[in-house]
Design an enzyme around this catalytic site. Structure first.
Site, PDB file in Angstrom:
ATOM      1  CB  THR A 132       1.200 -10.459 -10.068  1.00 27.59           C
ATOM      2  OG1 THR A 132       0.549  -9.478 -10.424  1.00 27.59           O
ATOM      3  CG2 THR A 132       2.030 -11.083 -11.333  1.00 27.59           C
ATOM      4  CE1 TYR A 185      -0.279   0.101  -9.916  1.00 31.31           C
ATOM      5  CE2 TYR A 185      -1.162   0.123 -12.143  1.00 31.31           C
ATOM      6  CZ  TYR A 185      -0.347  -0.404 -11.116  1.00 31.31           C
ATOM      7  OH  TYR A 185       0.406  -1.360 -11.647  1.00 31.31           O
ATOM      8  CB  SER A 235      -0.412  -0.297 -15.594  1.00 30.96           C
ATOM      9  OG  SER A 235      -1.752  -0.747 -16.093  1.00 30.96           O
TER      10      SER A 235
END
Length: 322
Positions: free
Chosen positions: A239, A204, A178
């Protein structure tokens, strides 16, 4: 592919601006200069394993490699969702060969067992795409005692990659990471996020920074087996991972978000292209990108060594040195 000075400058500006480079504007413009699509049938008969493949980017990646002829292996935690994904792929691509495997990458012992079973049945695996991801709202630990994001994004992939090392000889490993990694430094001394106020978004991004470091470490370690290792980021894609975990962001940016196939494009390309890619790179829109926006906060060799020792000790592979 060598870009002209003008095109390279435009590409650089788009990458730094985020909105131009990360949204659907990016591929719309870059298609005019990015490398060619893989040839039809480029993956015919080759086996590709995609983790977290029951939806979103994982399913889009599976669709992309299936279109190129790959025998696709889907993994995920939910058997019903995997079967639905398999049915959807075979409805869209009737000639595709799709297999499903229920396996939770955050379960290290279970992942090791899955890797052993698959390696025994599948001596040649062309590519492994690490896509499985989580963003828990609060700090959660697995049954084995690891913080869930770290287990899912770092330790489980370590176990799976090394468990399939012999099958992957001469093949490729792709980590779907990411752009959020740019905002984090390597948490070499607190990989389990035990200190400070926990945030799922931060956890994350921290583990995505770890994946960029893993890419370089795996590239070095697996080169003897001819395994190319690459990381890529999909930009901002529409998504479930974005809409469910970042609803405000998704609501604000939805008109500009890429679809899942657009987000997965570079992962599919890295899996199938015959272009000379080298190994250990970080890619976006089929072009290698820097791992840091600026030369600040770059991890030191000592931090990388501590991180690598910790990953190997927690995952158990490869065996930590004495």
């Amino acid at each position: 592919m060598v870009l002209s000075d003008t095109t390279a400058a435009l590409d650089w500006l788009m990458d730094k601006s985020l909105v131009l480079g990360y949204t659907k504007i990016g591929p719309a413009l870059r298609r005019s200069w990015w490398p060619a699509d893989p040839a039809t049938g480029a993956l015919a008969g080759r086996h590709v394993l995609v983790t977290g493949a029951s939806g979103g980017l994982g399913l889009a990646t599976a669709r992309g490699v299936a279109r190129l002829g790959a025998v696709v292996h889907l993994t995920g935690r939910d058997a019903a969702r995997l079967e639905a994904a398999r049915a959807r792929l075979q409805d869209e691509l009737p000639a595709a060969t799709v297999e499903v495997h229920v396996s939770d990458v955050s379960d290290l012992a279970g992942t090791a067992a899955f890797a052993r079973d698959l390696a025994a049945r599948l001596p040649r695996l062309h590519a492994l795409v690490h896509n499985a991801g989580v963003m828990p709202p609060r700090r959660t630990t697995t049954a084995e005692g690891h913080e869930l994001t770290y287990a899912t994004h770092v330790l489980g992939p370590q176990v799976l990659t090394y468990g399939l090392r012999e099958s992957l000889a001469g093949g490729r490993v792709v980590l779907v990471t990411s752009g959020g990694a740019y905002g984090q430094r390597l948490a070499a001394d607190d990989p389990e996020f035990t200190e400070g106020e926990y945030s799922g978004v931060t956890a994350y991004a921290r583990t995505k920074r770890m994946q960029l470091v893993l890419t370089r470490l795996w590239a070095r370690d697996l080169a003897a087996d001819g395994i190319g290792v690459h990381a890529m980021h999909p930009g901002w894609a529409d998504t479930p991972g974005v809409t469910d975990s970042l609803p405000r962001f998704a609501a604000l940016t939805r008109p500009l978000l890429r679809d899942a196939d657009g987000g997965a494009d570079t992962a599919v390309w890295l899996t199938a292209t015959t272009d000379a890619l080298g190994t250990g790179g970080f890619w976006h829109d089929r072009r290698r990108r820097p791992t840091h926006y600026a030369p600040v906060g770059v991890e030191t060799p000592q931090q990388v060594a501590r991180f690598w020792d910790g990953v190997r000790a927690a995952a158990g592979v490869p065996a930590p040195t004495a």
